[in-house]
Design an enzyme around this catalytic site. Structure first.
Site, PDB file in Angstrom:
ATOM      1  N   LYS A  53      40.868  39.806  33.681  1.00 16.89           N
ATOM      2  CA  LYS A  53      40.753  38.757  32.667  1.00 16.89           C
ATOM      3  C   LYS A  53      40.704  39.340  31.253  1.00 16.89           C
ATOM      4  O   LYS A  53      40.600  40.555  31.069  1.00 16.89           O
ATOM      5  CB  LYS A  53      39.524  37.896  32.971  1.00 16.89           C
ATOM      6  CG  LYS A  53      39.598  37.211  34.355  1.00 16.89           C
ATOM      7  CD  LYS A  53      40.607  36.086  34.399  1.00 16.89           C
ATOM      8  CE  LYS A  53      41.083  35.697  35.787  1.00 16.89           C
ATOM      9  NZ  LYS A  53      40.140  35.148  36.710  1.00 16.89           N
TER      10      LYS A  53
HETATM   11  C1  PLP Z   1      39.905  34.377  37.983  1.00 17.79           C
HETATM   12  C2  PLP Z   1      39.723  32.894  38.172  1.00 17.79           C
HETATM   13  C3  PLP Z   1      38.610  32.347  38.811  1.00 17.79           C
HETATM   14  C4  PLP Z   1      37.645  33.167  39.579  1.00 17.79           C
HETATM   15  O1  PLP Z   1      36.964  34.092  38.875  1.00 17.79           O
HETATM   16  P1  PLP Z   1      35.995  35.069  39.662  1.00 17.79           P
HETATM   17  O2  PLP Z   1      35.183  35.684  38.581  1.00 17.79           O
HETATM   18  O3  PLP Z   1      36.874  36.031  40.390  1.00 17.79           O
HETATM   19  O4  PLP Z   1      35.183  34.237  40.590  1.00 17.79           O
HETATM   20  C5  PLP Z   1      38.452  30.984  38.835  1.00 17.79           C
HETATM   21  N1  PLP Z   1      39.345  30.164  38.284  1.00 17.79           N
HETATM   22  C6  PLP Z   1      40.451  30.636  37.682  1.00 17.79           C
HETATM   23  C7  PLP Z   1      41.388  29.667  37.066  1.00 17.79           C
HETATM   24  C8  PLP Z   1      40.680  32.015  37.628  1.00 17.79           C
HETATM   25  O5  PLP Z   1      41.790  32.493  37.056  1.00 17.79           O
END
Ligand code: PLP
Length: 370
Positions: free
Chosen positions: A184
């Site tokens: 991210k």
């Molecule tokens: C990455 C992501 C998540 C999950 O994030 P985690 O920290 O891995 O639980 C949830 N929703 C979206 C849209 C994502 O891209």
């Protein structure tokens, strides 16, 4: 010989290393929450919200927030079919059902015009996921929520740096969730955060997040309800503090990479990318290209062309309703059609212009082959 281009990787500087080292060395005993609180405060300030609770993942933040809204057995949550599974899994864990509706063809986010027809007496929330940094039509979603008395929730895991009519993604709805997974825009390795402006909801999630123990309770080991254990560690939060201090730089670089691609690709006929409508800023987490059907360019051709050049390119999300444990909703035509002719492009902060040019060349060559 060209080296492999990864599609994402974090931007880690001496600052992250120094903070994490300090947390590992000193962040224990009386200091064991210091980076966590500092991270929560800094994130609130960045986003313009009142309350934040750092978590071990966005999935955990969504799970607790949905639970705190009382969502459970037999309830329904309306969401776009095009999504990562993490947005739907917490709904299922609570015994509720995701109701999948189609996406808009330009933003790939939930189509507001389809929501009202999907509302039933069991509908307990509308989940707005800002896909790949693209913003949902929040004014329309919030108006529908108000009309029916249904909370709107923002999954802003992919939308750090995205701004809608002057408001940060994740700050507009009943609550928001972010992810700090290594892919991210900012990262803590694994991690997430729950954000809200609602003081009662904040207190409920705070208690849930600590195995049902109210913060400040004097009665040791006393749980008032069955809660969750989705906490972020102080060491992760230390890395997060460094990343939040660099948040403008990190989101600016994401936008710069997106603009670089857009400048060089938008002349290819039938190619479209993440939109940025008037009065919004796209945080550009994941530059994505969609090829019109007339180009004849498919996901498989895109994947093969990138693989041949040692470039990682991710496929566009499958419709969740096409996964084996859900019922297919084939009337969601955009959600079913677009992934077959789309691809995500590499966009990590440290990518070089030379590598960006390699990506551009692969795409251009597909057009010139006809
Ligand atoms: C990455 C992501 C998540 C999950 O994030 P985690 O920290 O891995 O639980 C949830 N929703 C979206 C849209 C994502 O891209």
């Amino acid at each position: 010989m060209n080296s492999r281009i990864f599609y994402t990787k974090p931007s880690i500087t001496e600052k992250e290393v120094a903070y994490a080292t300090d947390a590992a060395r000193n962040g224990w005993g009386d200091h064991c929450y210091e980076y966590i609180y500092r991270f929560e405060e800094a994130f609130c300030r960045h986003l313009g919200v009142k309350y934040a609770i750092a978590t071990s993942s966005a999935t955990g933040a969504l799970h607790m927030g949905l639970a705190a809204l009382g969502i459970g057995r037999e309830d329904e949550v309306i969401m776009a079919d095009t999504n990562w599974i993490a947005s739907a899994a917490p709904i299922v864990h609570l015994g509720a059902s995701p109701v999948f509706i189609d996406i808009l063809s330009d933003s790939w986010c939930i189509d507001p015009a389809l929501i009202e027809a999907a509302i039933t007496p069991r509908t307990k929330a509308i989940l707005a996921v800002h896909l790949y940094g693209n913003l949902c039509k929040m004014d329309q979603l919030m108006a529908i929520g108000r009309k029916y008395g249904i909370p709107v929730i923002e999954d802003a895991a992919e939308a750090l740096g995205s701004v809608y009519h002057g408001k940060c993604a994740g700050s507009m709805a009943t609550f928001g969730a972010f992810s700090f997974h290594g892919t991210k825009t900012i990262t803590t390795g694994e991690g997430g955060i729950f954000v809200t402006n609602d003081a009662d909801l904040y207190q409920r999630v705070l208690t849930l997040s600590n195995h049902g123990r109210a913060r400040g309770s004097s009665k040791q080991f006393w749980a008032e309800m069955i809660g969750f254990k989705y906490k972020m560690s102080n060491i992760q939060a230390a890395i997060g503090c460094a990343q939040v201090e660099r948040i403008d730089e990190l989101t600016r670089r994401k936008r710069e990479i997106f603009a670089y691609y857009k400048d060089r690709l938008s002349s290819l006929p039938g190619l479209s990318m993440n939109p940025e409508p008037e009065n919004t800023i796209n945080g550009a987490w994941m530059p994505t290209v969609v090829c019109s059907p007339e180009t004849g360019i498919t996901r498989e051709r895109l994947q093969a062309a990138f693989a041949a050049e040692e470039i990682d390119a991710r496929v566009f999300f499958w419709p969740l309703s096409s996964l084996p444990f859900f019922q297919p909703v084939s009337t969601n035509t955009c959600a079913y059609d677009i992934p077959g002719r789309a691809i995500n492009l590499p966009s990590f902060h440290d990518i070089s212009d030379n590598d960006l040019d390699r990506v551009v060349k692969v795409l251009s060559s597909l057009w010139h082959k006809g």
